[in-house]
Design an enzyme around this catalytic site. Structure first.
Site, PDB file in Angstrom:
ATOM      1  N   GLY A  78      78.711  47.644  82.822  1.00 31.91           N
ATOM      2  CA  GLY A  78      80.188  46.917  82.912  1.00 31.91           C
ATOM      3  C   GLY A  78      79.623  45.997  83.774  1.00 31.91           C
ATOM      4  O   GLY A  78      79.428  44.937  83.368  1.00 31.91           O
ATOM      5  N   GLY A  79      80.349  45.707  84.846  1.00 29.03           N
ATOM      6  CA  GLY A  79      80.253  44.087  85.834  1.00 29.03           C
ATOM      7  C   GLY A  79      79.512  43.710  85.668  1.00 29.03           C
ATOM      8  O   GLY A  79      79.390  42.120  85.233  1.00 29.03           O
ATOM      9  N   HIS A  88      86.089  55.998  76.434  1.00 29.40           N
ATOM     10  CA  HIS A  88      85.226  55.777  78.025  1.00 29.40           C
ATOM     11  C   HIS A  88      86.526  56.217  78.878  1.00 29.40           C
ATOM     12  O   HIS A  88      87.717  56.270  78.361  1.00 29.40           O
ATOM     13  CB  HIS A  88      86.192  54.240  77.970  1.00 29.40           C
ATOM     14  CG  HIS A  88      84.930  53.710  78.943  1.00 29.40           C
ATOM     15  ND1 HIS A  88      85.628  53.432  80.303  1.00 29.40           N
ATOM     16  CD2 HIS A  88      83.487  52.056  79.360  1.00 29.40           C
ATOM     17  CE1 HIS A  88      84.676  53.191  81.655  1.00 29.40           C
ATOM     18  NE2 HIS A  88      83.809  52.590  80.418  1.00 29.40           N
ATOM     19  N   SER A 123      77.259  51.402  87.631  1.00 34.55           N
ATOM     20  CA  SER A 123      76.598  50.668  88.371  1.00 34.55           C
ATOM     21  C   SER A 123      74.808  50.268  87.823  1.00 34.55           C
ATOM     22  O   SER A 123      74.454  50.664  88.700  1.00 34.55           O
ATOM     23  CB  SER A 123      76.556  51.280  90.346  1.00 34.55           C
ATOM     24  OG  SER A 123      78.285  51.401  90.213  1.00 34.55           O
ATOM     25  N   GLY A 150      81.263  51.147  88.215  1.00 29.75           N
ATOM     26  CA  GLY A 150      82.039  49.886  90.017  1.00 29.75           C
ATOM     27  C   GLY A 150      81.873  49.961  90.960  1.00 29.75           C
ATOM     28  O   GLY A 150      82.562  49.429  91.589  1.00 29.75           O
ATOM     29  N   GLU A 205      78.732  58.509  81.504  1.00 30.63           N
ATOM     30  CA  GLU A 205      78.753  57.486  82.556  1.00 30.63           C
ATOM     31  C   GLU A 205      79.207  58.141  83.506  1.00 30.63           C
ATOM     32  O   GLU A 205      80.797  58.931  83.288  1.00 30.63           O
ATOM     33  CB  GLU A 205      80.036  56.823  82.124  1.00 30.63           C
ATOM     34  CG  GLU A 205      79.338  55.178  81.093  1.00 30.63           C
ATOM     35  CD  GLU A 205      79.897  54.366  81.758  1.00 30.63           C
ATOM     36  OE1 GLU A 205      79.538  53.160  81.182  1.00 30.63           O
ATOM     37  OE2 GLU A 205      81.167  54.370  80.890  1.00 30.63           O
ATOM     38  N   GLU A 231      87.879  54.928  81.688  1.00 34.71           N
ATOM     39  CA  GLU A 231      88.624  54.954  81.783  1.00 34.71           C
ATOM     40  C   GLU A 231      90.245  54.150  80.360  1.00 34.71           C
ATOM     41  O   GLU A 231      91.032  54.640  80.484  1.00 34.71           O
ATOM     42  CB  GLU A 231      88.947  53.422  81.977  1.00 34.71           C
ATOM     43  CG  GLU A 231      87.535  52.627  83.382  1.00 34.71           C
ATOM     44  CD  GLU A 231      87.456  52.104  82.971  1.00 34.71           C
ATOM     45  OE1 GLU A 231      86.222  50.789  83.942  1.00 34.71           O
ATOM     46  OE2 GLU A 231      87.194  50.659  82.162  1.00 34.71           O
ATOM     47  N   ASN A 288      79.649  46.417  78.395  1.00 31.19           N
ATOM     48  CA  ASN A 288      81.026  46.333  78.492  1.00 31.19           C
ATOM     49  C   ASN A 288      81.746  45.435  79.087  1.00 31.19           C
ATOM     50  O   ASN A 288      81.874  45.292  80.358  1.00 31.19           O
ATOM     51  CB  ASN A 288      81.434  48.132  78.816  1.00 31.19           C
ATOM     52  CG  ASN A 288      82.991  47.277  78.937  1.00 31.19           C
ATOM     53  OD1 ASN A 288      83.803  47.366  77.676  1.00 31.19           O
ATOM     54  ND2 ASN A 288      82.980  49.274  78.993  1.00 31.19           N
ATOM     55  N   TRP A 289      82.530  44.372  78.722  1.00 32.56           N
ATOM     56  CA  TRP A 289      83.536  43.112  79.058  1.00 32.56           C
ATOM     57  C   TRP A 289      84.365  43.953  79.965  1.00 32.56           C
ATOM     58  O   TRP A 289      85.278  43.149  80.188  1.00 32.56           O
ATOM     59  CB  TRP A 289      83.600  41.697  78.467  1.00 32.56           C
ATOM     60  CG  TRP A 289      82.268  41.028  78.177  1.00 32.56           C
ATOM     61  CD1 TRP A 289      80.973  41.271  78.463  1.00 32.56           C
ATOM     62  CD2 TRP A 289      81.987  39.213  78.584  1.00 32.56           C
ATOM     63  NE1 TRP A 289      80.132  40.243  78.607  1.00 32.56           N
ATOM     64  CE2 TRP A 289      80.990  39.150  78.403  1.00 32.56           C
ATOM     65  CE3 TRP A 289      82.878  38.942  77.841  1.00 32.56           C
ATOM     66  CZ2 TRP A 289      80.183  38.550  78.880  1.00 32.56           C
ATOM     67  CZ3 TRP A 289      82.364  37.599  77.607  1.00 32.56           C
ATOM     68  CH2 TRP A 289      81.368  37.296  77.636  1.00 32.56           C
ATOM     69  N   LYS A 290      85.209  44.763  79.228  1.00 37.23           N
ATOM     70  CA  LYS A 290      86.183  45.346  79.587  1.00 37.23           C
ATOM     71  C   LYS A 290      87.446  44.802  79.356  1.00 37.23           C
ATOM     72  O   LYS A 290      87.648  43.542  78.213  1.00 37.23           O
ATOM     73  CB  LYS A 290      86.181  46.080  81.187  1.00 37.23           C
ATOM     74  CG  LYS A 290      85.128  47.011  81.531  1.00 37.23           C
ATOM     75  CD  LYS A 290      85.433  47.863  82.407  1.00 37.23           C
ATOM     76  CE  LYS A 290      83.744  48.728  82.595  1.00 37.23           C
ATOM     77  NZ  LYS A 290      84.074  50.208  83.470  1.00 37.23           N
TER      78      LYS A 290
END
Length: 247
Positions: free
Chosen positions: A231-232, A91, A210, A171, A165, A93, A8-10
C-alpha cells in the site's frame, strides 16, 4: 514460481504522478524474473497502460455484472478495454466501508476471470480475531467462502492470486511475527490444494500489511509467500522499487 509484487495506490494518484508509474515500469524491466503490478485508480489506468511496457496495470475493484443499470460502476470488460490486466477484489477496506460479502467478492472475481483478467482476492483477520487465537481457521474459512466452490460463481485456479492481509497491520506499521505469517500462508496453501487439487500449489499467495524495504526480504523469503501487496510504500518508486529488488 515467479514472485508477484503489486502496488495498491488506493485513492491516490493524478496525472502528475505518472512519473512514478514510469519509474516502477523501468524497474520491472530490470527485474525481469519478477512480475510487477500496479493497482491504480480507474482514472489512471488508460494513461498508465500507454506508458508502461513491463509492469502489469490493474484496477482496485470491478462490478460483478457484465453491464447494466449500475451507476458509477465499472465492469471487467471496461477495465480490460482501458488497459487493465487484473483487478484487486475484496480488499478489507471495501469489505468494511462498502459492506462487501465474500459471496459478492466471488462474483466479482468470476467476472474478471470471464473477461480473461487476473483477480487478486484479498482475505484477512481483524485484531480481535488474531487475539482470540482463531485467525488461521477464520481466514481459511473466508477463503473458502470467497472461492464460492459450491455454486455457479465458483472460481478457477487460473488467473487467481490470493492476498493475505491482516487488517490490523495495514498502514499501521505493525507486522505479524514471521512465524505467524508463515503459519497463515501454510494454512492457505493447504486450503487451496484441498479446494483445487494439485493446481492449488500453483496459485500465488501474496502477503500485505505494512510491507516496506526494511522487512520485505525476510517476509518474501518465507515458504508459500509468493509476493507482496503493498500500500503506502508503493506510492513512490523510491520506496517501492527496493521491495521489488528484495524479491
Amino acid at each position: 514460481m515467479r514472485p508477484f509484487i503489486v502496488a495498491n495506490w488506493k485513492m491516490h494518484g493524478l496525472k502528475a504522478d505518472m512519473n512514478e508509474v514510469k519509474a516502477i515500469d523501468s524497474a520491472a524491466a530490470k527485474f525481469d524474473h519478477i512480475d510487477v503490478g500496479i493497482g491504480l485508480p480507474a482514472t489512471l489506468i488508460h494513461l498508465a497502460a500507454q506508458n508502461a511496457g513491463h509492469a502489469q496495470i490493474g484496477a482496485q475493484d470491478c462490478h460483478q455484472a457484465q453491464q447494466g443499470a449500475h451507476t458509477g460502476c465499472l465492469s471487467a470488460a471496461m477495465l480490460s478495454e482501458a488497459g487493465a490486466s487484473f483487478s484487486i477484489v475484496g480488499h478489507s477496506e471495501r469489505r468494511a466501508d462498502q459492506a462487501e460479502t465474500s459471496r459478492l467478492i466471488a462474483q466479482k472475481a468470476r467476472s474478471l476471470q470471464n473477461a480473461s483478467m487476473g483477480a487478486i482476492l484479498c482475505i484477512g483477520e481483524d485484531l480481535a480475531t488474531r487475539q482470540s487465537g482463531t485467525a488461521l481457521d477464520f481466514v481459511a474459512g473466508q477463503l473458502v467462502e470467497s472461492l464460492a466452490l459450491a455454486d455457479d460463481t465458483s472460481l478457477s485456479p487460473e488467473r487467481l492470486t490470493i492476498a493475505y492481509e491482516p487488517i490490523w497491520a495495514i498502514g499501521t506499521g505493525h507486522v505479524p511475527e514471521l512465524t505467524d505469517i508463515a503459519a497463515m500462508h501454510s494454512k492457505l496453501r493447504s486450503q487451496l490444494v484441498s479446494s483445487f487439487g494439485p493446481a492449488g500449489d500453483a496459485i500465488r499467495i501474496l502477503y500485505g500489511g505494512s510491507v516496506k524495504a526494511s522487512n520485505a526480504k525476510d517476509i518474501l523469503a518465507l515458504k508459500n509467500v509468493n509476493g507482496a501487496l503493498v500500500g503506502g510504500a508503493s506510492l513512490k518508486a523510491e520506496s517501492f522499487v527496493p521491495i521489488i529488488a528484495a524479491a
